[in-house]
Design a protein around this motif. Structure first.
Motif, mmCIF file in Angstrom:
data_model
loop_
_atom_site.group_PDB
_atom_site.id
_atom_site.type_symbol
_atom_site.label_atom_id
_atom_site.label_comp_id
_atom_site.label_asym_id
_atom_site.label_seq_id
_atom_site.Cartn_x
_atom_site.Cartn_y
_atom_site.Cartn_z
ATOM 1 N N SER A 9 -40.687 25.647 -20.619
ATOM 2 C CA SER A 9 -39.679 25.557 -19.552
ATOM 3 C C SER A 9 -40.028 26.477 -18.393
ATOM 4 O O SER A 9 -39.788 26.135 -17.236
ATOM 5 C CB SER A 9 -38.287 25.896 -20.091
ATOM 6 N N VAL A 12 -43.263 24.820 -16.463
ATOM 7 C CA VAL A 12 -42.909 23.600 -15.736
ATOM 8 C C VAL A 12 -42.063 23.946 -14.522
ATOM 9 O O VAL A 12 -42.294 23.473 -13.407
ATOM 10 C CB VAL A 12 -42.175 22.598 -16.657
ATOM 11 N N ASP A 53 -33.185 18.860 -16.251
ATOM 12 C CA ASP A 53 -34.434 18.804 -17.006
ATOM 13 C C ASP A 53 -34.205 19.500 -18.342
ATOM 14 O O ASP A 53 -33.965 20.708 -18.385
ATOM 15 C CB ASP A 53 -35.538 19.494 -16.195
ATOM 16 N N PHE A 55 -35.022 20.948 -22.014
ATOM 17 C CA PHE A 55 -36.037 21.537 -22.883
ATOM 18 C C PHE A 55 -35.426 21.940 -24.224
ATOM 19 O O PHE A 55 -35.850 22.898 -24.834
ATOM 20 C CB PHE A 55 -36.623 22.794 -22.223
ATOM 21 N N TRP A 77 -33.392 14.206 -17.533
ATOM 22 C CA TRP A 77 -34.816 14.137 -17.862
ATOM 23 C C TRP A 77 -35.066 14.927 -19.132
ATOM 24 O O TRP A 77 -34.843 16.138 -19.176
ATOM 25 C CB TRP A 77 -35.644 14.723 -16.716
ATOM 26 N N GLN A 79 -37.812 16.305 -21.703
ATOM 27 C CA GLN A 79 -39.229 16.647 -21.700
ATOM 28 C C GLN A 79 -39.969 16.025 -22.886
ATOM 29 O O GLN A 79 -39.359 15.394 -23.757
ATOM 30 C CB GLN A 79 -39.384 18.166 -21.703
ATOM 31 N N CYS A 103 -43.049 14.636 -19.362
ATOM 32 C CA CYS A 103 -43.095 15.947 -18.718
ATOM 33 C C CYS A 103 -42.980 15.782 -17.206
ATOM 34 O O CYS A 103 -43.787 15.080 -16.587
ATOM 35 C CB CYS A 103 -44.376 16.681 -19.075
ATOM 36 N N LEU A 104 -42.006 16.445 -16.616
ATOM 37 C CA LEU A 104 -41.790 16.366 -15.180
ATOM 38 C C LEU A 104 -43.003 16.896 -14.404
ATOM 39 O O LEU A 104 -43.388 16.322 -13.386
ATOM 40 C CB LEU A 104 -40.529 17.141 -14.812
#
Length: 112
Positions: A9, A12, A53, A55, A77, A79, A103-104
Motif C-alpha cells: 500500500s 503503490v 483503493d 489493500f 478498486w 488490489q 494493481c492500480l
C-alpha cells in the motif's frame, strides 16, 4: 495505507502521489502517511473521494464497500489477489465502478 515502506500500500500510493494524484490515507493506526493526514475511516474524510483503493483481505472488503457507497465514491478498486463477489455486486448496484484483483500502479504504468 501504511507508513511502512515495505508494505504494498505504501509503494503503490507513493507512486500514484508522485504521478500527481491526490492521496488520502485511511488507516486507524496512522496519523500521517507520505506527508498527508491520515483518517481512521473513509467516513471521516472531509472531501469527496473518487477511488477507494483496497489493500485489505477479501473478507474485509464488504465493510469497505459499504463505506465507499456511503461516502459516494465513484470506484472501488481491489488490489492484486483481492476479490469479493458479494461486495463487488453491492458496489456495482450502488453505481460504483468495481475492479477486482488488479494493481492500480501496474494498470497506470501500462495505460500511461
Amino acid at each position: 495505507m501504511s507508513s511502512n515502506p515495505m508494505r504494498a500500500s505504501h509503494g503503490v500510493t507513493e507512486y500514484l502521489k508522485n504521478a500527481g494524484y491526490r492521496i488520502i490515507p485511511v488507516n486507524p493506526n496512522e496519523t500521517e502517511v507520505l506527508g498527508e493526514k491520515a483518517y481512521p475511516r473513509l467516513e471521516d474524510i472531509p472531501e469527496p473521494v473518487d477511488v477507494v483503493d483496497v489493500f485489505r483481505r477479501a473478507e474485509e472488503v464488504p465493510a469497505v464497500a459499504d463505506s465507499a457507497i456511503r461516502i459516494g465514491a465513484k470506484v472501488l478498486w481491489m488490489q492484486l489477489g483481492i476479490e469479493n463477489a458479494a461486495a463487488a455486486e453491492r458496489a456495482r448496484a450502488a453505481g460504483l465502478v468495481v475492479v477486482e484483483d488488479a494493481c492500480l500502479l501496474v494498470e497506470h504504468k501500462r495505460r500511461r
